[in-house]
Design a protein around this motif. Structure first.
Motif, PDB file in Angstrom:
ATOM      1  N   LEU A 207       0.664  -1.283  -0.182  1.00  0.00           N
ATOM      2  CA  LEU A 207      -0.564   0.170   0.266  1.00  0.00           C
ATOM      3  C   LEU A 207       1.077   1.344   0.021  1.00  0.00           C
ATOM      4  N   GLU A 208       0.473   2.162  -0.656  1.00  0.00           N
ATOM      5  CA  GLU A 208       0.865   3.157   0.018  1.00  0.00           C
ATOM      6  C   GLU A 208       0.214   4.705  -0.688  1.00  0.00           C
ATOM      7  N   PHE A 209       0.198   5.503   0.100  1.00  0.00           N
ATOM      8  CA  PHE A 209      -0.803   6.582  -0.237  1.00  0.00           C
ATOM      9  C   PHE A 209      -0.117   7.955  -1.269  1.00  0.00           C
ATOM     10  N   LEU A 210      -1.362   8.021  -2.086  1.00  0.00           N
ATOM     11  CA  LEU A 210      -1.152   8.967  -3.332  1.00  0.00           C
ATOM     12  C   LEU A 210      -0.374   9.854  -3.068  1.00  0.00           C
ATOM     13  N   PRO A 211       0.945  10.605  -2.867  1.00  0.00           N
ATOM     14  CA  PRO A 211       1.430  11.728  -2.008  1.00  0.00           C
ATOM     15  C   PRO A 211       0.352  12.828  -2.241  1.00  0.00           C
ATOM     16  N   GLY A 212       1.012  13.134  -1.436  1.00  0.00           N
ATOM     17  CA  GLY A 212       0.102  14.220  -1.305  1.00  0.00           C
ATOM     18  C   GLY A 212      -1.476  14.672  -0.778  1.00  0.00           C
ATOM     19  N   SER A 213      -1.526  13.277  -0.136  1.00  0.00           N
ATOM     20  CA  SER A 213      -3.177  12.682   0.163  1.00  0.00           C
ATOM     21  C   SER A 213      -3.548  11.587   1.327  1.00  0.00           C
ATOM     22  N   ASP A 214      -4.610  12.277   1.775  1.00  0.00           N
ATOM     23  CA  ASP A 214      -4.891  11.185   3.062  1.00  0.00           C
ATOM     24  C   ASP A 214      -5.671  10.363   2.199  1.00  0.00           C
ATOM     25  N   SER A 215      -5.999  10.822   1.727  1.00  0.00           N
ATOM     26  CA  SER A 215      -8.069  10.234   0.622  1.00  0.00           C
ATOM     27  C   SER A 215      -7.424   9.101   0.083  1.00  0.00           C
ATOM     28  N   VAL A 216      -6.498   8.967  -0.868  1.00  0.00           N
ATOM     29  CA  VAL A 216      -6.189   7.407  -2.322  1.00  0.00           C
ATOM     30  C   VAL A 216      -4.675   7.477  -1.983  1.00  0.00           C
ATOM     31  N   LEU A 217      -5.216   5.720  -2.144  1.00  0.00           N
ATOM     32  CA  LEU A 217      -4.042   4.940  -1.839  1.00  0.00           C
ATOM     33  C   LEU A 217      -4.059   4.099  -3.055  1.00  0.00           C
ATOM     34  N   LEU A 218      -2.780   3.712  -3.287  1.00  0.00           N
ATOM     35  CA  LEU A 218      -2.779   2.251  -4.374  1.00  0.00           C
ATOM     36  C   LEU A 218      -2.499   1.394  -3.872  1.00  0.00           C
ATOM     37  N   ALA A 219      -2.725   0.120  -4.196  1.00  0.00           N
ATOM     38  CA  ALA A 219      -2.994  -0.793  -4.083  1.00  0.00           C
ATOM     39  C   ALA A 219      -2.028  -2.345  -4.309  1.00  0.00           C
ATOM     40  N   ALA A 220      -1.015  -3.251  -4.201  1.00  0.00           N
ATOM     41  CA  ALA A 220      -0.944  -3.443  -5.289  1.00  0.00           C
ATOM     42  C   ALA A 220      -1.741  -4.920  -4.785  1.00  0.00           C
ATOM     43  N   CYS A 221      -1.986  -5.713  -6.143  1.00  0.00           N
ATOM     44  CA  CYS A 221      -2.219  -7.132  -6.148  1.00  0.00           C
ATOM     45  C   CYS A 221      -2.110  -7.457  -7.515  1.00  0.00           C
ATOM     46  N   ALA A 222      -2.772  -9.100  -7.356  1.00  0.00           N
ATOM     47  CA  ALA A 222      -3.324 -10.340  -7.863  1.00  0.00           C
ATOM     48  C   ALA A 222      -3.822  -8.980  -9.009  1.00  0.00           C
ATOM     49  N   ARG A 223      -4.420  -8.139  -9.473  1.00  0.00           N
ATOM     50  CA  ARG A 223      -4.993  -7.675 -10.155  1.00  0.00           C
ATOM     51  C   ARG A 223      -4.565  -7.121 -10.950  1.00  0.00           C
ATOM     52  N   GLY A 224      -3.032  -6.039 -10.719  1.00  0.00           N
ATOM     53  CA  GLY A 224      -2.858  -4.970 -10.541  1.00  0.00           C
ATOM     54  C   GLY A 224      -2.772  -4.333  -9.924  1.00  0.00           C
ATOM     55  N   VAL A 225      -2.478  -2.696 -10.062  1.00  0.00           N
ATOM     56  CA  VAL A 225      -2.725  -1.870  -8.983  1.00  0.00           C
ATOM     57  C   VAL A 225      -3.900  -0.940  -8.877  1.00  0.00           C
ATOM     58  N   LEU A 226      -4.604  -0.964  -7.895  1.00  0.00           N
ATOM     59  CA  LEU A 226      -5.802  -0.688  -7.507  1.00  0.00           C
ATOM     60  C   LEU A 226      -5.627   0.885  -6.783  1.00  0.00           C
ATOM     61  N   SER A 227      -6.280   1.527  -7.535  1.00  0.00           N
ATOM     62  CA  SER A 227      -6.874   3.091  -6.665  1.00  0.00           C
ATOM     63  C   SER A 227      -8.057   2.691  -5.408  1.00  0.00           C
ATOM     64  N   VAL A 228      -7.881   3.162  -4.341  1.00  0.00           N
ATOM     65  CA  VAL A 228      -8.382   3.536  -3.657  1.00  0.00           C
ATOM     66  C   VAL A 228      -8.708   4.017  -2.213  1.00  0.00           C
ATOM     67  N   ASP A 229     -10.154   4.837  -2.408  1.00  0.00           N
ATOM     68  CA  ASP A 229     -10.544   6.477  -2.504  1.00  0.00           C
ATOM     69  C   ASP A 229     -11.445   6.017  -1.080  1.00  0.00           C
ATOM     70  N   ARG A 230     -11.131   6.979   0.172  1.00  0.00           N
ATOM     71  CA  ARG A 230     -11.509   6.619   0.962  1.00  0.00           C
ATOM     72  C   ARG A 230     -12.795   7.216   1.129  1.00  0.00           C
ATOM     73  N   ARG A 231     -13.005   7.821   0.356  1.00  0.00           N
ATOM     74  CA  ARG A 231     -14.726   9.391   0.116  1.00  0.00           C
ATOM     75  C   ARG A 231     -15.462   8.087   0.041  1.00  0.00           C
ATOM     76  N   SER A 232     -15.363   7.698  -1.240  1.00  0.00           N
ATOM     77  CA  SER A 232     -16.327   7.063  -1.945  1.00  0.00           C
ATOM     78  C   SER A 232     -16.413   5.189  -1.066  1.00  0.00           C
ATOM     79  N   GLY A 233     -15.533   5.545  -0.485  1.00  0.00           N
ATOM     80  CA  GLY A 233     -15.197   3.439   0.424  1.00  0.00           C
ATOM     81  C   GLY A 233     -15.198   2.771  -1.059  1.00  0.00           C
ATOM     82  N   ALA A 234     -13.889   2.962  -1.757  1.00  0.00           N
ATOM     83  CA  ALA A 234     -15.255   1.578  -3.532  1.00  0.00           C
ATOM     84  C   ALA A 234     -12.964   1.894  -3.935  1.00  0.00           C
ATOM     85  N   ALA A 235     -12.743   0.925  -4.179  1.00  0.00           N
ATOM     86  CA  ALA A 235     -11.424   0.632  -5.564  1.00  0.00           C
ATOM     87  C   ALA A 235     -11.861   0.657  -6.402  1.00  0.00           C
ATOM     88  N   SER A 236     -11.251   1.091  -7.071  1.00  0.00           N
ATOM     89  CA  SER A 236     -10.870   0.288  -9.063  1.00  0.00           C
ATOM     90  C   SER A 236     -10.044   0.448  -9.221  1.00  0.00           C
TER      91      SER A 236
END
Length: 376
Positions: A207-236
């Motif tokens: 996991l890495e928080f997007l630089p400059g953001s406390d709301s969006v994380l990047l997540a590494a998984c088998a599918r690839g890299v996900l954008s995890v947004d705390r505000r929407s509560g969703a990963a894409s």
């Protein structure tokens, strides 16, 4: 003796490189828009990576050392050991990474299992750890040092492989790992899980928080890299496995930098890819194949110009983040190298591995004799 991490000789063949891997197509956009990286000013300014490093072994364990992280100032180093499930903290004095090393805390039986990951909060007052005991723990600095109090956060149903504090909020901690494929957000003072974001992607390795953001994380998984947004509560999906058409290699780790627009991805076949999170539909900017085995760790230099990688081939590689060119390499360990990081406060590196060694690497001075690079 230890081999030096030095620039490759002209007689050796460079690791093959590809430019511009396949695009991810239909990937999600990150919101908000990414700011331009700030100009770097610090100890790596004007330093030239090809001068290389020379190592010093400061800890020799009988079991693997799997995790390490420098404090934000670079004055301290936290290390997670299999032996006695210990969290060890070293004070680094002086301007060089290997000068004045002193162990200031050794918290044994910190977890019920092996320590897989570590992170410091932005203030350098708290250290988070994750383990195959499925727990997240946080120790805080007190009058007598670390270890007087420990917060415990439970909720994962598999090994915890990554923990990350929010860049500007020491009270917010993210964690993920094997098991249910959820990213969990914790309020550290209350030891409470305040949010779970389902990713539906199996194990999450980084996991890495997007630089400059406390709301969006990047997540590494088998599918690839996900954008995890705390505000929407969703990963894409941000970058998919289609970045590497025809490859069955797993994504193993990712790194971001506050002074680079790029993220670096590592794979189980030893490949590295540099991508731009602001352009999720674009191809990889650079691809390199430095390692002969799985690469489990990547990290940017504080200035963002170089990428440090550690692999199961026991090698450490220093690569140009813009071109993927190998600038320096060395057989850093006698067994699989598991983690390596740049010191943010002074030019230097730290690495650890399955040989039980913790090594600190000091930069070679201009004009110093490097000798031949260690063989693959």
């Amino acid at each position: 003796g230890d081999a030096r991490l030095g620039s490759p000789s002209g007689e050796e063949k460079e690791a093959p490189r590809e430019r511009g891997g396949g695009g991810s197509g239909g990937a999600a956009e990150i919101s908000p828009e990414l700011p331009l990286p700030p100009t770097y000013s610090g100890p790596y300014e004007g330093w030239e990576a090809p001068l290389g490093f020379t190592p010093r072994t400061v800890l020799s364990e009988t079991q693997p050392v799997r995790a390490l992280e420098f404090s934000p100032s670079g004055h301290e180093l936290a290390v997670g050991c299999n032996s006695a499930r210990a969290l060890r903290i070293f004070s680094l004095e002086g301007s060089r990474a290997s000068a004045g090393v002193k162990e200031v805390a050794a918290i044994e039986e910190h977890h019920l299992g092996s320590i897989y990951c570590l992170d410091w909060d932005p203030s350098g007052e708290h250290i988070a750890s994750g383990s195959n005991d499925c727990e997240v723990r946080v120790v805080s600095r007190a009058a007598r040092g670390f270890g007087e109090a420990c917060g415990v956060m439970r909720g994962h149903d598999g090994p915890v492989r990554t923990v990350r504090f929010a860049p500007a909020d020491a009270a917010l901690l993210a964690s993920a790992g094997d098991g249910d494929g959820r990213v969990r957000l914790w309020d550290v003072p209350s030891e409470t899980c305040v949010q779970e974001v389902p990713c539906g992607a199996g194990p999450i390795t980084a996991l890495e928080f997007l630089p400059g953001s406390d709301s969006v994380l990047l997540a590494a998984c088998a599918r690839g890299v996900l954008s995890v947004d705390r505000r929407s509560g969703a990963a894409s999906e941000l970058f998919s496995a289609r970045l590497r058409p025809g490859s069955r290699a797993r994504l193993t780790h990712l790194a971001t930098s506050g002074h680079s627009a790029l993220a670096c991805l590592s794979f189980s076949d030893g490949a590295l890819l540099w991508v731009d999170p602001a352009r999720p539909g674009a191809a990889a900017t650079t691809t390199a194949y430095p390692h002969a085995g799985e690469c489990r760790s990547v990290a940017f230099s504080p200035c963002g110009r170089w990428t440090l990688s550690a692999g199961f081939d026991a090698m450490l590689f220093l690569s140009d983040s813009a071109t993927g060119e190998t600038l320096a390499r060395c057989r850093g360990h006698q067994d699989r190298a598991v983690a390596a990081r740049f010191n943010p406060g002074a030019v230097g590196l730290a690495s650890c591995g399955c040989d039980g060694a913790l090594k600190l690497w000091t930069p070679l001075q201009a004009g110093a004799s490097r000798g031949p690079p260690a063989p693959f």
